[in-house]
Design a protein around this motif. Structure first.
Motif, mmCIF file in Angstrom:
data_model
loop_
_atom_site.group_PDB
_atom_site.id
_atom_site.type_symbol
_atom_site.label_atom_id
_atom_site.label_comp_id
_atom_site.label_asym_id
_atom_site.label_seq_id
_atom_site.Cartn_x
_atom_site.Cartn_y
_atom_site.Cartn_z
ATOM 1 N N MET A 174 0.828 -1.209 0.000
ATOM 2 C CA MET A 174 0.000 0.000 0.000
ATOM 3 C C MET A 174 0.865 1.262 0.000
ATOM 4 S SD MET A 174 -1.196 2.614 2.186
ATOM 5 C CE MET A 174 -1.024 1.944 3.852
ATOM 6 N N ILE A 175 1.893 1.306 0.831
ATOM 7 C CA ILE A 175 2.768 2.482 0.908
ATOM 8 C C ILE A 175 3.478 2.709 -0.434
ATOM 9 C CG2 ILE A 175 4.846 3.414 1.998
ATOM 10 C CD1 ILE A 175 3.971 1.945 4.572
ATOM 11 N N CYS A 176 3.995 1.628 -1.025
ATOM 12 C CA CYS A 176 4.718 1.763 -2.292
ATOM 13 C C CYS A 176 3.790 2.148 -3.446
ATOM 14 C CB CYS A 176 5.439 0.464 -2.615
ATOM 15 S SG CYS A 176 6.811 0.096 -1.500
ATOM 16 N N ASP A 177 2.565 1.623 -3.431
ATOM 17 C CA ASP A 177 1.594 2.001 -4.467
ATOM 18 C C ASP A 177 1.347 3.507 -4.447
ATOM 19 O OD1 ASP A 177 1.270 -0.523 -5.490
ATOM 20 O OD2 ASP A 177 -0.504 -0.997 -4.308
ATOM 21 N N TRP A 178 1.240 4.064 -3.250
ATOM 22 C CA TRP A 178 1.046 5.512 -3.122
ATOM 23 C C TRP A 178 2.263 6.277 -3.637
ATOM 24 C CZ3 TRP A 178 -2.542 9.086 -1.002
ATOM 25 C CH2 TRP A 178 -3.784 8.517 -0.672
ATOM 26 N N PHE A 179 3.438 5.732 -3.398
ATOM 27 C CA PHE A 179 4.665 6.407 -3.824
ATOM 28 C C PHE A 179 4.798 6.408 -5.346
ATOM 29 C CE2 PHE A 179 9.221 6.348 -4.837
ATOM 30 C CZ PHE A 179 9.627 7.525 -4.206
ATOM 31 N N VAL A 180 4.415 5.297 -5.994
ATOM 32 C CA VAL A 180 4.625 5.141 -7.436
ATOM 33 C C VAL A 180 3.483 5.736 -8.256
ATOM 34 C CG1 VAL A 180 4.883 3.452 -9.296
ATOM 35 C CG2 VAL A 180 6.084 3.113 -7.128
ATOM 36 N N SER A 181 2.255 5.542 -7.828
ATOM 37 C CA SER A 181 1.097 6.013 -8.600
ATOM 38 C C SER A 181 0.964 7.534 -8.510
ATOM 39 C CB SER A 181 -0.181 5.355 -8.068
ATOM 40 O OG SER A 181 -1.321 5.957 -8.665
ATOM 41 N N PRO A 182 0.711 8.212 -9.642
ATOM 42 C CA PRO A 182 0.534 9.672 -9.606
ATOM 43 C C PRO A 182 -0.862 10.097 -9.145
ATOM 44 C CG PRO A 182 0.320 8.885 -11.851
ATOM 45 C CD PRO A 182 0.688 7.687 -11.019
ATOM 46 N N TRP A 183 -1.810 9.145 -9.085
ATOM 47 C CA TRP A 183 -3.178 9.525 -8.724
ATOM 48 C C TRP A 183 -3.288 9.767 -7.226
ATOM 49 C CZ3 TRP A 183 -7.012 7.736 -5.491
ATOM 50 C CH2 TRP A 183 -8.263 8.356 -5.653
ATOM 51 N N ARG A 184 -4.067 10.814 -6.843
ATOM 52 C CA ARG A 184 -4.314 11.130 -5.448
ATOM 53 C C ARG A 184 -5.808 11.392 -5.228
ATOM 54 N NH1 ARG A 184 -0.199 9.182 -5.287
ATOM 55 N NH2 ARG A 184 1.780 9.879 -4.373
ATOM 56 N N PRO A 185 -6.351 10.941 -4.101
ATOM 57 C CA PRO A 185 -7.772 11.174 -3.813
ATOM 58 C C PRO A 185 -8.021 12.601 -3.364
ATOM 59 C CG PRO A 185 -6.744 10.081 -1.957
ATOM 60 C CD PRO A 185 -5.691 10.163 -3.034
ATOM 61 N N THR A 186 -9.261 12.992 -3.442
ATOM 62 C CA THR A 186 -9.691 14.276 -2.876
ATOM 63 C C THR A 186 -10.707 14.012 -1.773
ATOM 64 O OG1 THR A 186 -11.399 14.447 -4.588
ATOM 65 C CG2 THR A 186 -9.290 15.530 -5.018
ATOM 66 N N LEU A 187 -10.955 15.001 -0.937
ATOM 67 C CA LEU A 187 -11.840 14.824 0.205
ATOM 68 C C LEU A 187 -13.321 14.880 -0.161
ATOM 69 C CD1 LEU A 187 -9.920 16.928 2.899
ATOM 70 C CD2 LEU A 187 -10.035 14.434 2.658
ATOM 71 N N HIS A 188 -13.597 15.139 -1.437
ATOM 72 C CA HIS A 188 -14.992 15.158 -1.872
ATOM 73 C C HIS A 188 -15.485 13.718 -2.020
ATOM 74 C CE1 HIS A 188 -18.686 16.331 -3.833
ATOM 75 N NE2 HIS A 188 -18.385 15.575 -4.881
ATOM 76 N N ILE A 189 -16.340 13.288 -1.080
ATOM 77 C CA ILE A 189 -16.817 11.902 -1.068
ATOM 78 C C ILE A 189 -18.154 11.810 -1.795
ATOM 79 C CG2 ILE A 189 -17.467 9.943 0.379
ATOM 80 C CD1 ILE A 189 -15.670 11.064 2.552
ATOM 81 N N ASP A 190 -18.138 11.164 -2.939
ATOM 82 C CA ASP A 190 -19.340 10.961 -3.737
ATOM 83 C C ASP A 190 -19.322 9.510 -4.225
ATOM 84 O OD1 ASP A 190 -21.518 10.977 -5.390
ATOM 85 O OD2 ASP A 190 -20.741 12.476 -6.792
ATOM 86 N N LEU A 191 -20.193 8.686 -3.682
ATOM 87 C CA LEU A 191 -20.201 7.261 -4.008
ATOM 88 C C LEU A 191 -21.032 6.937 -5.247
ATOM 89 C CD1 LEU A 191 -20.554 5.704 -0.427
ATOM 90 C CD2 LEU A 191 -18.480 6.257 -1.696
ATOM 91 N N ARG A 192 -21.642 7.945 -5.872
ATOM 92 C CA ARG A 192 -22.495 7.675 -7.029
ATOM 93 C C ARG A 192 -21.733 7.109 -8.232
ATOM 94 N NH1 ARG A 192 -25.574 13.331 -7.406
ATOM 95 N NH2 ARG A 192 -23.446 13.955 -6.805
ATOM 96 N N PRO A 193 -20.523 7.592 -8.565
ATOM 97 C CA PRO A 193 -19.793 6.965 -9.677
ATOM 98 C C PRO A 193 -19.502 5.485 -9.425
ATOM 99 C CG PRO A 193 -18.879 9.127 -9.210
ATOM 100 C CD PRO A 193 -19.861 8.839 -8.111
ATOM 101 N N ALA A 194 -19.178 5.141 -8.184
ATOM 102 C CA ALA A 194 -18.946 3.729 -7.854
ATOM 103 C C ALA A 194 -20.233 2.938 -7.999
ATOM 104 C CB ALA A 194 -18.398 3.598 -6.431
ATOM 105 N N ALA A 195 -21.345 3.540 -7.584
ATOM 106 C CA ALA A 195 -22.640 2.855 -7.686
ATOM 107 C C ALA A 195 -23.004 2.578 -9.142
ATOM 108 C CB ALA A 195 -23.721 3.699 -7.018
ATOM 109 N N LYS A 196 -22.627 3.486 -10.055
ATOM 110 C CA LYS A 196 -22.926 3.287 -11.467
ATOM 111 C C LYS A 196 -22.147 2.106 -12.056
ATOM 112 C CE LYS A 196 -24.128 8.119 -12.410
ATOM 113 N NZ LYS A 196 -23.739 9.348 -13.148
ATOM 114 N N MET A 197 -20.987 1.817 -11.473
ATOM 115 C CA MET A 197 -20.188 0.681 -11.951
ATOM 116 C C MET A 197 -20.626 -0.635 -11.318
ATOM 117 S SD MET A 197 -16.264 2.092 -12.127
ATOM 118 C CE MET A 197 -16.244 3.075 -10.645
ATOM 119 N N PHE A 198 -21.553 -0.569 -10.381
ATOM 120 C CA PHE A 198 -21.884 -1.764 -9.600
ATOM 121 C C PHE A 198 -22.608 -2.823 -10.430
ATOM 122 C CE2 PHE A 198 -23.732 -4.101 -5.948
ATOM 123 C CZ PHE A 198 -22.544 -4.297 -5.248
#
Length: 495
Positions: free
Chosen positions: A200-224
């Motif tokens: 987990m620590i190394c994935d964060w170090f290597v991946s350029p993607w970062r989360p934001t504090l805006h929590i919206d579960l609707r996009p995940a629900a659309k993929m369900f």
């Protein structure tokens, strides 16, 4: 912060040569990374096996079914849904990230209270504190699943495998030190939790993607709609994988579970090394050619031939040297694992083939087929093993192996329905390598039968089998072998 572009060249204009190069590089790094990881894991694992008892391993094994099911519920198939998308948005990544964390936290609280009941079910009170510690692993894992999905989706196979290699070295080293200090099965538990922590620590170090504090579960629900089928499939896969640990822990004891888990461990090390070569490549590559059936069949059949070319000699070879390997490395203390391992090697020989068919269903957007096959197979296995357990562990393993291999015919029927891949074509890709590998191992067994020295027998079996298999493959004109040699030669010249 939005993720960077998925590919420097759009998927719609990806040429066959570019795709072939990406696939070959992915397979190469997957093979090197998984091979190195497994070698290091084996060396450090051998130290643990010589220190700990079968019962120590059994304690961890009976808890894995709960950990793995919780991990799959936490992910809910959304990682596969992200990888299967050609251009996931930041909002989709972010939604999955927060869903994973919220779900894993709730599951941990549930399992924390359930721990005493799990211990009572397995007749072992020491499992209560052990379970509560071990279950922390899937919570930690939830913080890195999206970063891992990003890396896999962008075919960063080299980085993913280097991360896993580092995690194995660090976590296994700490586990060995704890075992040497007398912490017994707690060393195994710490190794498991630390492995996912380092990843987990190394994935964060290597991946350029970062989360934001805006929590919206609707996009995940659309993929369900897509991911829910992956979730159900993965849950039943875990039930299929962990059925022995669960039933043996209930009807036998943790010592028997330990013997089985040791046999399954060596089987999985080899099978998962090969599977790891395909894991970061198969689904993304097949998804890129999903709109062209003819091209799809060519790519799939080449992958199938490669898997069979590598898997069959490795797994049947492991069965050939199982006794010498166990006696030399972990002593006669684990001798009861040998016949279990030899039987499981037949299952391991066909496991990567089964997974390749599974990737076909997912890449074609037919996750319902994947779900149906997994659920039905799981029901057959659980029902059969519940009937077979009074007849002993070996009868259970024979049934398990037979049903899993026979189920490939069902997968093949769906492959015909999806991409018109005929049974004859599949058999033409699978049978020659299986028959060649089986013939080589049988011949090697009889050649080395008079050798009594364990070390000489082990070296002789490996050397003779390797020379016979590679030599006969080359002389018979196996195209996949020639392509592998040509690619490695070309890569060496480029470097």
């Amino acid at each position: 912060m939005c993720p960077v572009s998925r590919h420097s060249v759009p998927d719609t204009v990806t040429t066959m040569s570019e795709l072939k190069d990406k696939t070959a590089k992915g397979l190469l790094w997957g093979g090197l990374g998984n091979g190195a990881m497994q070698v290091i894991g084996i060396l450090l694992g051998l130290v643990m096996l010589n220190i700990l008892s079968p019962a120590d391993y059994g304690k961890i094994a009976v808890l894995l079914i709960y950990t793995n099911i919780a991990t799959n519920l936490q992910d809910s198939g959304l990682t596969a849904a992200l990888i299967n998308k050609k251009e996931p948005t930041h909002e989709e990544y972010n939604s999955v990230f927060w869903f994973n964390i919220i779900t894993s936290t709730l599951l941990y609280l549930l399992l924390w209270f359930a721990a005493p009941y799990i211990a009572a079910f397995n007749h072992d009170e020491s499992l209560t504190p052990l379970a509560r510690f071990l279950f922390i692993g899937f919570v930690i894992n939830s913080f890195g699943t999206v970063q891992r999905a990003y890396l896999n989706g962008h075919l960063k196979v080299k980085q993913v495998n280097l991360i896993a290699l580092f995690a194995v070295i660090m976590s296994s080293s700490i586990g060995v030190v704890m075992a040497l200090m007398g912490y017994a099965y707690w060393g195994l538990a710490a190794q498991t939790v630390l492995f996912v922590t380092f990843i987990m620590i190394c994935d964060w170090f290597v991946s350029p993607w970062r989360p934001t504090l805006h929590i919206d579960l609707r996009p995940a629900a659309k993929m369900f709609g897509f991911s829910s089928k992956i979730l159900v499939t993965n849950l039943f896969n875990q039930l299929n994988t962990q059925v022995f640990s669960f039933l043996l822990g209930r009807f036998y004891n943790t010592r028997t579970v330990g013997y089985y888990s040791n046999a399954r461990k060596w089987n999985d090390i080899v099978a998962n090394t090969i599977q790891g070569m395909m894991n970061g490549v198969s689904q993304p590559v097949l998804a890129q050619v999903a709109d062209d059936d003819e091209r799809y069949r060519r790519v799939f059949r080449k992958m199938l031939r490669f898997v069979c070319f590598v898997t069959f000699p490795c797994m049947l070879g492991l069965a050939l040297v199982a006794k010498e390997f166990i006696l030399i490395t972990v002593t006669a203390k684990w001798l009861e694992s040998v016949p279990m391992l030899q039987l499981l090697c037949l299952y391991g020989a066909f496991y990567p083939v089964t997974m390749l068919y599974s990737y076909m269903a997912i890449s074609r957007g037919r996750s319902g087929i994947n779900m149906f096959c997994t659920i039905t197979l799981c029901i057959l296995i659980w029902a059969g093993l519940l009937l077979m357990y009074p007849y002993g562990v070996y009868s259970m393993i024979v049934y398990f192996v037979s049903v899993n291999i026979a189920w490939l015919l069902v997968w093949q029927w769906f492959a015909w329905r999806m991409v018109r891949l005929s049974l004859w074509s599949a058999l033409a890709d699978i049978l020659p390598f299986f028959l060649l590998a089986a013939g080589v191992m049988a011949l090697t067994y009889y050649i080395t039968l008079p050798i009594e020295n364990l070390y000489l027998a082990l070296v002789s079996k490996i050397s003779i089998a390797f020379v016979l298999y590679t030599g006969l493959s080359y002389l018979s004109g196996a195209q996949i072998m020639r392509e592998t040699i040509d690619y490695l030669t070309h890569l060496r010249r480029k470097s």
